[in-house]
Structures are given as structure tokens and as C-alpha cells.
Design a protein around this motif. Structure first.
Motif, mmCIF file in Angstrom:
data_model
loop_
_atom_site.group_PDB
_atom_site.id
_atom_site.type_symbol
_atom_site.label_atom_id
_atom_site.label_comp_id
_atom_site.label_asym_id
_atom_site.label_seq_id
_atom_site.Cartn_x
_atom_site.Cartn_y
_atom_site.Cartn_z
ATOM 1 N N ALA A 24 0.833 -1.207 0.000
ATOM 2 C CA ALA A 24 0.000 0.000 0.000
ATOM 3 C C ALA A 24 0.865 1.254 0.000
ATOM 4 O O ALA A 24 0.590 2.204 -0.736
ATOM 5 C CB ALA A 24 -0.935 -0.004 1.203
ATOM 6 N N LEU A 25 1.906 1.256 0.810
ATOM 7 C CA LEU A 25 2.785 2.432 0.861
ATOM 8 C C LEU A 25 3.505 2.647 -0.457
ATOM 9 O O LEU A 25 3.660 3.784 -0.897
ATOM 10 C CB LEU A 25 3.790 2.288 2.004
ATOM 11 C CG LEU A 25 3.243 2.614 3.382
ATOM 12 C CD1 LEU A 25 4.233 2.208 4.466
ATOM 13 C CD2 LEU A 25 2.917 4.087 3.500
ATOM 14 N N ALA A 26 3.928 1.581 -1.081
ATOM 15 C CA ALA A 26 4.597 1.715 -2.386
ATOM 16 C C ALA A 26 3.633 2.338 -3.391
ATOM 17 O O ALA A 26 4.005 3.229 -4.155
ATOM 18 C CB ALA A 26 5.097 0.359 -2.868
ATOM 19 N N ASP A 53 -3.760 15.961 -1.559
ATOM 20 C CA ASP A 53 -2.360 15.625 -1.277
ATOM 21 C C ASP A 53 -2.112 15.560 0.224
ATOM 22 O O ASP A 53 -1.407 14.670 0.704
ATOM 23 C CB ASP A 53 -1.415 16.657 -1.900
ATOM 24 C CG ASP A 53 -1.283 16.507 -3.402
ATOM 25 O OD1 ASP A 53 -1.781 15.503 -3.947
ATOM 26 O OD2 ASP A 53 -0.678 17.404 -4.023
ATOM 27 N N GLU A 54 -2.673 16.494 0.958
ATOM 28 C CA GLU A 54 -2.490 16.514 2.415
ATOM 29 C C GLU A 54 -3.114 15.283 3.057
ATOM 30 O O GLU A 54 -2.510 14.649 3.922
ATOM 31 C CB GLU A 54 -3.091 17.788 3.010
ATOM 32 C CG GLU A 54 -2.957 17.897 4.506
ATOM 33 C CD GLU A 54 -1.534 17.946 5.004
ATOM 34 O OE1 GLU A 54 -1.297 17.509 6.149
ATOM 35 O OE2 GLU A 54 -0.639 18.404 4.256
ATOM 36 N N VAL A 60 -0.352 8.160 4.499
ATOM 37 C CA VAL A 60 0.953 7.517 4.354
ATOM 38 C C VAL A 60 1.705 7.557 5.687
ATOM 39 O O VAL A 60 2.330 6.568 6.087
ATOM 40 C CB VAL A 60 1.772 8.184 3.222
ATOM 41 C CG1 VAL A 60 3.229 7.772 3.264
ATOM 42 C CG2 VAL A 60 1.162 7.852 1.873
ATOM 43 N N GLU A 61 1.624 8.669 6.390
ATOM 44 C CA GLU A 61 2.309 8.796 7.675
ATOM 45 C C GLU A 61 1.763 7.803 8.699
ATOM 46 O O GLU A 61 2.525 7.136 9.407
ATOM 47 C CB GLU A 61 2.166 10.227 8.214
ATOM 48 C CG GLU A 61 2.894 10.461 9.507
ATOM 49 C CD GLU A 61 2.741 11.869 10.025
ATOM 50 O OE1 GLU A 61 2.957 12.067 11.230
ATOM 51 O OE2 GLU A 61 2.385 12.770 9.246
ATOM 52 N N GLU A 66 2.417 2.586 11.590
ATOM 53 C CA GLU A 66 1.923 1.247 11.881
ATOM 54 C C GLU A 66 2.915 0.199 11.377
ATOM 55 O O GLU A 66 3.198 -0.783 12.071
ATOM 56 C CB GLU A 66 0.548 1.015 11.244
ATOM 57 C CG GLU A 66 -0.027 -0.344 11.566
ATOM 58 C CD GLU A 66 -1.379 -0.596 10.931
ATOM 59 O OE1 GLU A 66 -1.897 -1.711 11.128
ATOM 60 O OE2 GLU A 66 -1.926 0.289 10.244
ATOM 61 N N LEU A 67 3.465 0.419 10.197
ATOM 62 C CA LEU A 67 4.439 -0.511 9.641
ATOM 63 C C LEU A 67 5.671 -0.612 10.540
ATOM 64 O O LEU A 67 6.166 -1.714 10.804
ATOM 65 C CB LEU A 67 4.846 -0.083 8.227
ATOM 66 C CG LEU A 67 5.889 -0.949 7.527
ATOM 67 C CD1 LEU A 67 5.385 -2.381 7.369
ATOM 68 C CD2 LEU A 67 6.235 -0.356 6.170
ATOM 69 N N ALA A 68 6.152 0.504 11.048
ATOM 70 C CA ALA A 68 7.316 0.478 11.939
ATOM 71 C C ALA A 68 7.007 -0.300 13.217
ATOM 72 O O ALA A 68 7.836 -1.089 13.694
ATOM 73 C CB ALA A 68 7.741 1.910 12.278
#
Length: 138
Positions: A24-26, A53-54, A60-61, A66-68
Motif C-alpha cells: 500500500a505504501l509503495a 495531497d495533504e 501515508v504517515e 503502523e508498519l514500523a
């Protein structure tokens, strides 16, 4: 079901979620790059694009955080520390881990950290705030 079996199933869940978030992030990042390369028509389109965009960058943030946390939880499996509270060292209840597989604290320690070290609720009571300039003029 024994705790170790449940923890193994949670690891599988974490790995699947990690892989999904990476994909998803990619996709999100490539979409943001594409959008920045496109030119907009009028000022209203530009404003709408800026808002979008915001929102996309905030998403994404959140996904990156969550990924970290998930990657950290997976690493804890390697060291044998997964499922143990980082603060008190006690096992995190399985119900909490099922709800939030990357939880690093038990509920009690999380509450203490949210309230502050003293446990007395050092957070600002926003529902009781008032305009300081008005109070200063009294």
C-alpha cells in the motif's frame, strides 16, 4: 489454546499486515509522485489537489508508523520478547494482542504512560481551558 500457539498465529497476522502495508505504501507514494507531476487547471482544482495531497500524505504517515510498529513486533519474535510488556515485563494479555498485535505495553502500563509518570493525570484538561487574555484583564 496455549499462549505460544496464539502468539505464532499473531506472528502470521503481523507478517501479512506488514506485507500489505508495504504494498500500500509503495502504491501511495508512487501515486503522490504522479500527482505532483501533473499540472492543475484553475485555482479551485489546485486547492482541491492540495487538500487531497495533504490527506494522502497523512494516510501515508499513519501507515508508515503502523508498519514500523509491526516490524518492531516481528523483531521481538526473534529475540523472544514478543508479548511481554516493555515497561513491567509481564506478559501482555492475549485479548490485547489479538486486538492490537503490535502492542508493546500492557493496558495498565499504557494507561500510566498516557497519564504521565506520576499517574495523576498530568495532561492538560482541555475541556476546562479558557481564554488567558480575558482572564488576565480581570
Amino acid at each position: 489454546m496455549p499462549r505460544q500457539e496464539t502468539l505464532k498465529k499473531l506472528r502470521i497476522t503481523l507478517v501479512r499486515r506488514r506485507d500489505a502495508l508495504r504494498r500500500a505504501l509503495a502504491g501511495d507514494l508512487s501515486l503522490l509522485r504522479e500527482l505532483h507531476q501533473q499540472k492543475t487547471g484553475d485555482p479551485l482544482d489546485a486547492a482541491a489537489d492540495t487538500v487531497q495531497d495533504e490527506l494522502n500524505s497523512q494516510l501515508v504517515e499513519v501507515e508508515a508508523r503502523e508498519l514500523a510498529a509491526i516490524e518492531e513486533a516481528i523483531d521481538k519474535f526473534e529475540t523472544g520478547n514478543y508479548g511481554d510488556c516493555e515497561d513491567c515485563g509481564k506478559p501482555i494479555p492475549l485479548n490485547r494482542l489479538k486486538a492490537l498485535p503490535y502492542a508493546s505495553e500492557c493496558i495498565e502500563c499504557k494507561r500510566k504512560s498516557e497519564l504521565g509518570d506520576s499517574g495523576e493525570g498530568t495532561k492538560t484538561p482541555w475541556n476546562r481551558m479558557y481564554d488567558m487574555t480575558e482572564a488576565d484583564s480581570l
